[in-house]
Design an enzyme around this catalytic site. Structure first.
Site, PDB file in Angstrom:
ATOM      1  N   ALA A  60       6.698   2.411  -7.673  1.00  0.00           N
ATOM      2  CA  ALA A  60       7.579   1.703  -8.605  1.00  0.00           C
ATOM      3  C   ALA A  60       8.605   2.692  -9.135  1.00  0.00           C
ATOM      4  O   ALA A  60       8.384   3.910  -9.129  1.00  0.00           O
ATOM      5  CB  ALA A  60       6.757   1.129  -9.759  1.00  0.00           C
ATOM      6  N   GLY A 105       3.031   1.853  -5.971  1.00  0.00           N
ATOM      7  CA  GLY A 105       3.461   0.503  -5.598  1.00  0.00           C
ATOM      8  C   GLY A 105       3.842   0.410  -4.132  1.00  0.00           C
ATOM      9  O   GLY A 105       3.803  -0.671  -3.541  1.00  0.00           O
ATOM     10  N   GLU A 108       0.625  -0.173  -2.448  1.00  0.00           N
ATOM     11  CA  GLU A 108       0.213  -1.532  -2.807  1.00  0.00           C
ATOM     12  C   GLU A 108       1.026  -2.579  -2.056  1.00  0.00           C
ATOM     13  O   GLU A 108       0.493  -3.616  -1.637  1.00  0.00           O
ATOM     14  CB  GLU A 108       0.339  -1.713  -4.317  1.00  0.00           C
ATOM     15  CG  GLU A 108      -0.658  -0.849  -5.083  1.00  0.00           C
ATOM     16  CD  GLU A 108      -0.355  -0.759  -6.557  1.00  0.00           C
ATOM     17  OE1 GLU A 108       0.774  -0.336  -6.922  1.00  0.00           O
ATOM     18  OE2 GLU A 108      -1.222  -1.109  -7.351  1.00  0.00           O
ATOM     19  N   GLU A 128      -0.788   6.904  -9.818  1.00  0.00           N
ATOM     20  CA  GLU A 128      -0.410   6.363 -11.124  1.00  0.00           C
ATOM     21  C   GLU A 128      -1.011   7.120 -12.296  1.00  0.00           C
ATOM     22  O   GLU A 128      -0.378   7.306 -13.326  1.00  0.00           O
ATOM     23  CB  GLU A 128      -0.782   4.880 -11.219  1.00  0.00           C
ATOM     24  CG  GLU A 128       0.087   3.945 -10.388  1.00  0.00           C
ATOM     25  CD  GLU A 128      -0.348   3.795  -8.953  1.00  0.00           C
ATOM     26  OE1 GLU A 128      -1.201   4.583  -8.493  1.00  0.00           O
ATOM     27  OE2 GLU A 128       0.177   2.907  -8.270  1.00  0.00           O
TER      28      GLU A 128
HETATM   29  C1  LIG Z   1       8.736  -2.065 -16.850  1.00  0.00           C
HETATM   30  C2  LIG Z   1       8.912  -1.282 -15.568  1.00  0.00           C
HETATM   31  C3  LIG Z   1      10.115  -1.745 -14.755  1.00  0.00           C
HETATM   32  C4  LIG Z   1      10.353  -0.834 -13.546  1.00  0.00           C
HETATM   33  C5  LIG Z   1       9.386  -1.100 -12.405  1.00  0.00           C
HETATM   34  C6  LIG Z   1       9.645  -2.442 -11.770  1.00  0.00           C
HETATM   35  C7  LIG Z   1       8.817  -2.642 -10.518  1.00  0.00           C
HETATM   36  C8  LIG Z   1       7.343  -2.828 -10.853  1.00  0.00           C
HETATM   37  C9  LIG Z   1       6.519  -2.938  -9.609  1.00  0.00           C
HETATM   38  C10 LIG Z   1       5.197  -3.585  -9.880  1.00  0.00           C
HETATM   39  C11 LIG Z   1       4.206  -2.649 -10.539  1.00  0.00           C
HETATM   40  C12 LIG Z   1       3.981  -1.384  -9.717  1.00  0.00           C
HETATM   41  C13 LIG Z   1       2.798  -0.672 -10.221  1.00  0.00           C
HETATM   42  C14 LIG Z   1       2.577   0.639  -9.480  1.00  0.00           C
HETATM   43  O1  LIG Z   1       1.171   0.734  -9.244  1.00  0.00           O
HETATM   44  C15 LIG Z   1       3.066   1.819 -10.338  1.00  0.00           C
HETATM   45  C16 LIG Z   1       3.684   2.927  -9.574  1.00  0.00           C
HETATM   46  O2  LIG Z   1       4.005   2.847  -8.401  1.00  0.00           O
HETATM   47  S1  LIG Z   1       3.966   4.356 -10.484  1.00  0.00           S
HETATM   48  C17 LIG Z   1       4.838   5.430  -9.336  1.00  0.00           C
HETATM   49  C18 LIG Z   1       3.925   5.989  -8.282  1.00  0.00           C
HETATM   50  N1  LIG Z   1       4.628   6.913  -7.417  1.00  0.00           N
HETATM   51  C19 LIG Z   1       4.720   8.241  -7.678  1.00  0.00           C
HETATM   52  O3  LIG Z   1       4.209   8.709  -8.661  1.00  0.00           O
HETATM   53  C20 LIG Z   1       5.482   9.100  -6.686  1.00  0.00           C
HETATM   54  C21 LIG Z   1       6.671   9.752  -7.373  1.00  0.00           C
HETATM   55  N2  LIG Z   1       7.415  10.623  -6.456  1.00  0.00           N
HETATM   56  C22 LIG Z   1       6.960  11.861  -6.097  1.00  0.00           C
HETATM   57  O4  LIG Z   1       5.876  12.279  -6.439  1.00  0.00           O
HETATM   58  C23 LIG Z   1       7.875  12.686  -5.214  1.00  0.00           C
HETATM   59  O5  LIG Z   1       9.172  12.106  -5.288  1.00  0.00           O
HETATM   60  C24 LIG Z   1       7.438  12.702  -3.732  1.00  0.00           C
HETATM   61  C25 LIG Z   1       7.263  11.289  -3.215  1.00  0.00           C
HETATM   62  C26 LIG Z   1       6.136  13.489  -3.601  1.00  0.00           C
HETATM   63  C27 LIG Z   1       8.529  13.387  -2.909  1.00  0.00           C
HETATM   64  O6  LIG Z   1       8.820  14.642  -3.511  1.00  0.00           O
HETATM   65  P1  LIG Z   1      10.117  15.446  -3.034  1.00  0.00           P
HETATM   66  O7  LIG Z   1      10.125  15.524  -1.560  1.00  0.00           O
HETATM   67  O8  LIG Z   1      10.155  16.689  -3.838  1.00  0.00           O
HETATM   68  O9  LIG Z   1      11.340  14.507  -3.435  1.00  0.00           O
HETATM   69  P2  LIG Z   1      11.886  14.236  -4.930  1.00  0.00           P
HETATM   70  O10 LIG Z   1      10.755  14.161  -5.896  1.00  0.00           O
HETATM   71  O11 LIG Z   1      13.020  15.168  -5.215  1.00  0.00           O
HETATM   72  O12 LIG Z   1      12.460  12.738  -4.773  1.00  0.00           O
HETATM   73  C28 LIG Z   1      13.711  12.480  -4.169  1.00  0.00           C
HETATM   74  C29 LIG Z   1      14.466  11.584  -5.117  1.00  0.00           C
HETATM   75  O13 LIG Z   1      13.753  10.323  -5.186  1.00  0.00           O
HETATM   76  C30 LIG Z   1      13.396  10.059  -6.548  1.00  0.00           C
HETATM   77  N3  LIG Z   1      12.107   9.366  -6.620  1.00  0.00           N
HETATM   78  C31 LIG Z   1      11.010   9.653  -5.908  1.00  0.00           C
HETATM   79  N4  LIG Z   1      10.004   8.813  -6.241  1.00  0.00           N
HETATM   80  C32 LIG Z   1      10.516   7.964  -7.171  1.00  0.00           C
HETATM   81  C33 LIG Z   1       9.969   6.851  -7.924  1.00  0.00           C
HETATM   82  N5  LIG Z   1       8.732   6.404  -7.728  1.00  0.00           N
HETATM   83  N6  LIG Z   1      10.769   6.232  -8.831  1.00  0.00           N
HETATM   84  C34 LIG Z   1      12.045   6.657  -9.012  1.00  0.00           C
HETATM   85  N7  LIG Z   1      12.638   7.694  -8.330  1.00  0.00           N
HETATM   86  C35 LIG Z   1      11.847   8.328  -7.428  1.00  0.00           C
HETATM   87  C36 LIG Z   1      13.339  11.418  -7.196  1.00  0.00           C
HETATM   88  O14 LIG Z   1      13.488  11.283  -8.596  1.00  0.00           O
HETATM   89  C37 LIG Z   1      14.511  12.111  -6.534  1.00  0.00           C
HETATM   90  O15 LIG Z   1      15.702  11.616  -7.113  1.00  0.00           O
HETATM   91  P3  LIG Z   1      16.837  12.672  -7.602  1.00  0.00           P
HETATM   92  O16 LIG Z   1      16.145  13.605  -8.584  1.00  0.00           O
HETATM   93  O17 LIG Z   1      17.266  13.372  -6.355  1.00  0.00           O
HETATM   94  O18 LIG Z   1      17.889  11.822  -8.231  1.00  0.00           O
END
Ligand SMILES: CCCCCCCCCCCCC[C@H](O)CC(=O)SCCNC(=O)CCNC(=O)[C@H](O)C(C)(C)COP(=O)(O)OP(=O)(O)OC[C@H]1O[C@@H](n2cnc3c(N)ncnc32)[C@H](O)[C@@H]1OP(=O)(O)O
Length: 254
Positions: A60, A105, A108, A128
């Site tokens: 997400a 997500g 999921e 998460e």
């Molecule tokens: C009220 C809420 C409204 C908003 C949500 C609406 C939709 C809701 C959907 C239903 C519910 C979903 C429930 C779900 O169970 C909850 C989640 O999914 S929580 C998120 C889980 N995911 C993560 O924690 C992964 C996060 N990302 C990372 O750990 C790393 O990015 C990576 C995947 C390991 C890759 O690492 P790197 O190779 O170093 O790359 P970067 O980190 O630099 O990422 C590149 C670029 O992408 C952006 N980005 C990556 N993941 C996300 C993300 N999940 N959300 C937003 N942006 C993301 C990252 O910030 C970088 O951007 P930049 O900094 O370059 O602008």
């Protein structure tokens, strides 16, 4: 959503955010599957893919969650579950074609598809808890069904990421492929095999499998018995049986 013959391809396309799911993206996925339902007679399978080459879906949209209220969080989970239900209601098999990260997500979303094919470069997890969250798009419901409750708990509590070997060994990934081209070719090959079969029977089987998931044995058996009985009322069953007895290929409904 694009059509390639009788295959629909739903592409999650936000590569700058590793295809993170915002409400807008989820609503677009829901709309794509509504259009697939409207064109059901001409679609025998659906591939869900992530754009950009690094991620299927990295979860997400974390930026979108900053400052959200509990009510907004709850509503976003409800939206996610509506989309998952739409995917599970799709008449045709939906294959999650994972190339890269499938996290939170994203995993999921893949679990709401019928099964997961993935490249060797893929990784999976429910991180998460590292954000102070829990899975909110079906991870606590569907992951235990696929990998078992103990492994699901270990993955959800630890938030750790697993690679393709562990994903295949755990049953999370059904088939692995060297790269994206092989993955998409393999998924299309599976849909081509499905397309040889009765579309009525495949849709009936999916409805029974999805409807029975998580039910008690007695409830699941009752659902299967109902679906099996319904099959005897279809033209495809009559055609399939007749074709076998007449030693010819069946001409199923479209
Ligand atoms: C009220 C809420 C409204 C908003 C949500 C609406 C939709 C809701 C959907 C239903 C519910 C979903 C429930 C779900 O169970 C909850 C989640 O999914 S929580 C998120 C889980 N995911 C993560 O924690 C992964 C996060 N990302 C990372 O750990 C790393 O990015 C990576 C995947 C390991 C890759 O690492 P790197 O190779 O170093 O790359 P970067 O980190 O630099 O990422 C590149 C670029 O992408 C952006 N980005 C990556 N993941 C996300 C993300 N999940 N959300 C937003 N942006 C993301 C990252 O910030 C970088 O951007 P930049 O900094 O370059 O602008």
């Amino acid at each position: 959503m694009t059509l390639d013959g009788d295959v629909a391809i739903v592409t999650i396309d936000r590569p700058k955010a590793l295809n993170a799911l915002s409400s807008t993206v989820l609503e677009a996925i829901d709309d794509a599957f509504a259009r697939i339902a409207d064109a059901a007679a001409s679609i025998r399978g659906v591939l869900v893919v992530g754009a950009g080459g690094r991620a299927f879906v990295a979860g997400a949209d974390i930026a979108g969650m900053a400052g959200a209220t509990p009510e907004e969080g709850r509503r976003s989970a409800e939206l996610g579950h509506r989309v998952a239900a739409r995917i599970e209601a799709c008449h045709a098999p939906v294959i999650a074609c994972v190339d890269g990260f499938a996290l939170g997500g994203g995993l999921e979303l893949a679990l709401s598809c019928d099964f997961i094919y993935a490249t060797d470069a893929s990784s999976f997890g429910q991180p998460e808890v590292r954000l102070g969250l829990i899975p909110g798009f079906g991870g606590t419901v569907r992951l235990p069904r696929v990998v078992g409750p103990a492994r699901a708990k270990e993955l959800i509590y630890s938030g750790r990421r697993i690679g393709i070997e562990e994903a295949v060994a755990s049953g999370l990934v059904v088939r692995r492929f060297a790269d994206r081209d092989a993955l998409l070719a393999g998924a299309r090959e599976t849909i081509a095999q499905v397309a040889q079969n009765s579309p009525v029977a495949v849709a009936n089987a999916k409805r029974v499998l999805v409807g029975a998931a998580g039910r008690s044995t007695d409830e699941a058996v009752a659902i299967e018995i109902g679906g099996f009985g319904e099959a005897f009322g279809t033209d495809d069953m009559r055609e399939g049986v007749a074709a076998f007895l007449e030693k010819r290929s069946p001409g199923f409904s479209r």
